[in-house]
Write an enzyme that holds these catalytic residues in place. Structure first.
Site, PDB file in Angstrom:
ATOM      1  CB  SER A 129     -28.008  57.736 -15.647  1.00  0.00           C
ATOM      2  OG  SER A 129     -26.990  57.150 -16.164  1.00  0.00           O
ATOM      3  CD  GLU A 131     -22.114  57.056 -17.106  1.00  0.00           C
ATOM      4  OE1 GLU A 131     -21.194  58.198 -17.219  1.00  0.00           O
ATOM      5  OE2 GLU A 131     -21.492  56.371 -17.517  1.00  0.00           O
ATOM      6  CE1 TYR A 153     -28.040  60.595 -20.422  1.00  0.00           C
ATOM      7  CE2 TYR A 153     -26.318  59.595 -18.932  1.00  0.00           C
ATOM      8  CZ  TYR A 153     -27.454  59.542 -19.479  1.00  0.00           C
ATOM      9  OH  TYR A 153     -28.473  58.539 -19.210  1.00  0.00           O
TER      10      TYR A 153
HETATM   11  P1  NAP Z   1     -32.144  55.804 -26.431  1.00  0.00           P
HETATM   12  O1  NAP Z   1     -32.411  54.619 -27.200  1.00  0.00           O
HETATM   13  O2  NAP Z   1     -31.096  56.911 -26.876  1.00  0.00           O
HETATM   14  O3  NAP Z   1     -33.707  56.609 -26.611  1.00  0.00           O
HETATM   15  C1  NAP Z   1     -33.882  57.950 -26.327  1.00  0.00           C
HETATM   16  C2  NAP Z   1     -35.239  58.518 -26.518  1.00  0.00           C
HETATM   17  O4  NAP Z   1     -35.242  59.865 -26.042  1.00  0.00           O
HETATM   18  C3  NAP Z   1     -35.599  58.310 -28.081  1.00  0.00           C
HETATM   19  O5  NAP Z   1     -36.963  57.897 -28.253  1.00  0.00           O
HETATM   20  C4  NAP Z   1     -35.374  59.900 -28.402  1.00  0.00           C
HETATM   21  O6  NAP Z   1     -36.244  60.070 -29.633  1.00  0.00           O
HETATM   22  C5  NAP Z   1     -35.889  60.657 -27.311  1.00  0.00           C
HETATM   23  N1  NAP Z   1     -35.388  61.913 -27.128  1.00  0.00           N
HETATM   24  C6  NAP Z   1     -34.017  62.349 -27.270  1.00  0.00           C
HETATM   25  N2  NAP Z   1     -34.009  63.631 -27.314  1.00  0.00           N
HETATM   26  C7  NAP Z   1     -35.040  64.459 -27.217  1.00  0.00           C
HETATM   27  C8  NAP Z   1     -35.632  65.369 -27.414  1.00  0.00           C
HETATM   28  N3  NAP Z   1     -35.052  66.525 -27.387  1.00  0.00           N
HETATM   29  N4  NAP Z   1     -37.168  65.526 -27.424  1.00  0.00           N
HETATM   30  C9  NAP Z   1     -37.977  64.433 -27.313  1.00  0.00           C
HETATM   31  N5  NAP Z   1     -37.541  63.261 -27.312  1.00  0.00           N
HETATM   32  C10 NAP Z   1     -36.041  63.082 -27.419  1.00  0.00           C
HETATM   33  O7  NAP Z   1     -32.092  55.559 -24.926  1.00  0.00           O
HETATM   34  P2  NAP Z   1     -32.490  54.369 -24.059  1.00  0.00           P
HETATM   35  O8  NAP Z   1     -31.233  53.484 -24.028  1.00  0.00           O
HETATM   36  O9  NAP Z   1     -33.744  53.671 -24.278  1.00  0.00           O
HETATM   37  O10 NAP Z   1     -32.626  55.095 -22.525  1.00  0.00           O
HETATM   38  C11 NAP Z   1     -33.884  55.454 -22.039  1.00  0.00           C
HETATM   39  C12 NAP Z   1     -33.545  56.414 -20.801  1.00  0.00           C
HETATM   40  O11 NAP Z   1     -32.947  55.762 -20.014  1.00  0.00           O
HETATM   41  C13 NAP Z   1     -32.572  57.664 -21.357  1.00  0.00           C
HETATM   42  O12 NAP Z   1     -33.500  58.729 -20.379  1.00  0.00           O
HETATM   43  C14 NAP Z   1     -31.461  57.414 -20.920  1.00  0.00           C
HETATM   44  O13 NAP Z   1     -30.617  58.462 -20.578  1.00  0.00           O
HETATM   45  C15 NAP Z   1     -31.600  56.503 -19.731  1.00  0.00           C
HETATM   46  N6  NAP Z   1     -30.511  55.735 -19.238  1.00  0.00           N
HETATM   47  C16 NAP Z   1     -30.098  54.612 -20.298  1.00  0.00           C
HETATM   48  C17 NAP Z   1     -29.347  53.728 -19.864  1.00  0.00           C
HETATM   49  C18 NAP Z   1     -28.601  52.643 -20.913  1.00  0.00           C
HETATM   50  O14 NAP Z   1     -27.787  51.927 -20.663  1.00  0.00           O
HETATM   51  N7  NAP Z   1     -29.468  52.368 -21.933  1.00  0.00           N
HETATM   52  C19 NAP Z   1     -28.743  53.782 -18.644  1.00  0.00           C
HETATM   53  C20 NAP Z   1     -29.125  54.857 -17.719  1.00  0.00           C
HETATM   54  C21 NAP Z   1     -30.018  55.652 -18.087  1.00  0.00           C
HETATM   55  P3  NAP Z   1     -35.986  60.204 -30.975  1.00  0.00           P
HETATM   56  O15 NAP Z   1     -36.135  58.943 -31.641  1.00  0.00           O
HETATM   57  O16 NAP Z   1     -36.788  61.338 -31.564  1.00  0.00           O
HETATM   58  O17 NAP Z   1     -34.508  60.688 -31.043  1.00  0.00           O
END
Ligand code: NAP
Length: 323
Positions: A129, A131, A153
Site C-alpha cells: 500500500s 500508506e 496499518y
Molecule cells: P477489502 O474490501 O477491505 O477486503 C479485505 C479482504 O480481506 C476481505 O475479503 C476480508 O475478508 C479479508 N480479511 C480481512 N481480515 C482478515 C482476516 N483476519 N483473515 C482472513 N481474511 C481477512 O479490501 P480491498 O480494498 O479489496 O483491498 C485488497 C487489499 O489491497 C488489502 O490487502 C488492502 O490492504 C490492500 N490495499 C487496498 C487499497 C485500496 O485503496 N482499496 C490500497 C492499497 C492497498 P472478510 O470478508 O471475511 O472480512
C-alpha cells in the site's frame, strides 16, 4: 476466450479487489480458488453482484495457520497466489493495532514459507500500500523511496513488504508487491471515505440523513479505479522477472473536492456536512501521489482515467442498481 489454463488462489476474495480480480481471471479462463476465513460468515455479496459466486471454488483457510495453507497448496497446486486479505482500514488500525499488525504481516510470512517449502515455482502477489511511505520529503513517490509509515496499518504493510523482498532475494521466489494507491468502486465497503460520501449523499437526498460527518478533508490522495488496478496485479505475475511496482494515477485529489463533486452530482446542498475533529486520525499524511513509470514501462500499463470520471461511473452504477 484466451486459452489460459492456470489455477490462481486469491485471499481476500470477499473484498473489493478480490471480487474484481476473480472476475478478471475467470475472463482469462483461470480456475479461481478463493480463500475465506470462515464459510459461515463469508460475505459473498460482492461476488454475487458480479454474478461470479458460483464460478469460484471457495475454501476455508486460516492464514495465521501455516499447515492450513500447505493443505490448500497441496490440494490445488496453483500457478499463482494473490494475497489480498488484510485488515484494510487505516482508521480501524488505530483501534485494533495488535490484530492489524499481527494478521497483515504474519499471514504473509506463513504464505511465503508455505510456498518455499511446498512449491517454490508458485508466483506470489502481495497487496502492498502507498500508506507505507507515510510522510515523505518529496513527491511523487517511487518504488525505492524510504518507508516512513505513520499508522498501524502502514506499519503492517511495510513489514509484509520487506518479507516479500526477503523471500524474493534470499530464496528466489517469484514474489511481487503491487504498491497500490487508493482505488475505489461501487463494491467498496461503506466505511471508506469515497463510498461513505456517496451513500451519505444519497441518504441526505432521500431525507434519511441530516448531515455527513467527516474527519480531516483538507488532505489529498491519489485515487484510481479498482476494476482497472486489478489487471496490473495479473500483469506483474506474467513478467519474466519479479519486482515491486507503484500503481497510481499520478495525481492527488483534495477530499473536500470529492464531497463537493458528489453532493453537486447527486443534488445535495454543498453545506450538508460537518467536519468532526473526533474523526481525525492521531497522525495523518497531508498529500500522497505516485509515479507508476515502472509499471508503465515494464508491464505496458496504460492507465489514463481521471478520478472524477471514475467517480461519476461509480455513482451511476450505485444509482442504477438501486432504481
Ligand atoms: P477489502 O474490501 O477491505 O477486503 C479485505 C479482504 O480481506 C476481505 O475479503 C476480508 O475478508 C479479508 N480479511 C480481512 N481480515 C482478515 C482476516 N483476519 N483473515 C482472513 N481474511 C481477512 O479490501 P480491498 O480494498 O479489496 O483491498 C485488497 C487489499 O489491497 C488489502 O490487502 C488492502 O490492504 C490492500 N490495499 C487496498 C487499497 C485500496 O485503496 N482499496 C490500497 C492499497 C492497498 P472478510 O470478508 O471475511 O472480512
Amino acid at each position: 476466450m484466451p486459452a489460459i489454463n492456470k489455477t490462481a488462489i486469491i485471499t481476500g476474495i470477499t473484498g473489493q479487489d478480490g471480487a474484481y480480480l476473480a472476475q478478471y481471471l475467470l475472463g482469462l479462463n483461470y480456475s479461481v480458488v478463493g480463500l475465506t476465513r470462515s464459510y459461515s460468515s463469508a460475505g459473498l455479496s460482492k461476488l454475487m453482484k458480479l454474478g461470479i459466486d458460483t464460478q469460484i471454488q471457495l475454501e476455508e483457510c486460516d492464514l495465521m495457520d501455516y499447515s492450513s495453507i500447505i493443505r490448500i497448496l497441496q490440494k490445488y497446486k496453483p500457478d499463482e497466489f494473490y494475497n489480498l486479505a488484510a485488515q484494510s482500514s487505516v482508521a480501524a488500525s488505530f483501534n485494533q493495532p495488535i490484530g492489524t499488525i499481527q494478521f497483515n504481516s504474519i499471514s504473509v510470512l506463513n504464505i511465503l514459507e508455505a510456498i518455499r517449502s511446498s512449491n517454490s515455482d508458485i508466483r506470489f502477489y502481495q497487496a502492498s500500500s502507498s500508506e507505507m511511505f507515510g510522510r515523505v520529503p518529496e513527491l511523487p513517490i517511487r518504488e525505492d523511496n524510504v518507508l516512513n509509515p505513520v499508522s498501524p496499518y502502514a506499519i503492517s504493510k511495510a513489514t509484509a513488504h520487506w518479507i516479500v523482498r526477503n523471500y524474493r532475494e534470499a530464496y528466489g521466489i517469484f514474489a511481487c508487491s503491487g504498491i497500490l494507491f487508493n482505488h475505489e468502486s461501487s463494491l467498496r465497503d461503506d466505511t471508506f471515505f469515497v463510498k461513505k460520501v456517496i451513500e451519505s449523499a444519497r441518504k441526505i437526498k432521500a431525507g434519511k440523513m441530516d448531515m455527513l460527518h467527516v474527519g480531516n478533508i483538507m488532505i489529498k490522495r491519489d485515487f484510481g479505479s479498482s476494476k482497472e488496478y486489478v489487471k496490473v496485479m495479473h500483469a506483474m505475475l506474467q513478467h519474466f522477472q519479479p519486482d515491486d511496482y507503484i500503481v497510481a494515477s499520478g495525481k492527488s485529489v483534495l477530499l473536500k473536492d470529492i464531497i463537493d463533486f458528489v453532493f453537486n452530482y447527486i443534488g445535495v446542498p454543498a453545506d450538508r456536512y460537518i467536519v468532526d475533529e473526533k474523526l481525525f486520525r492521531p497522525s495523518e499524511i497531508i498529500d500522497l501521489y505516485g509515479d507508476s513509470s515502472r509499471a508503465r514501462i515494464k508491464l505496458g500499463w496504460d492507465y489514463k482515467l481521471d478520478f472524477f470520471d471514475v467517480l461519476t461511473d461509480i455513482i451511476d452504477e450505485i444509482e442504477s442498481a438501486n432504481d
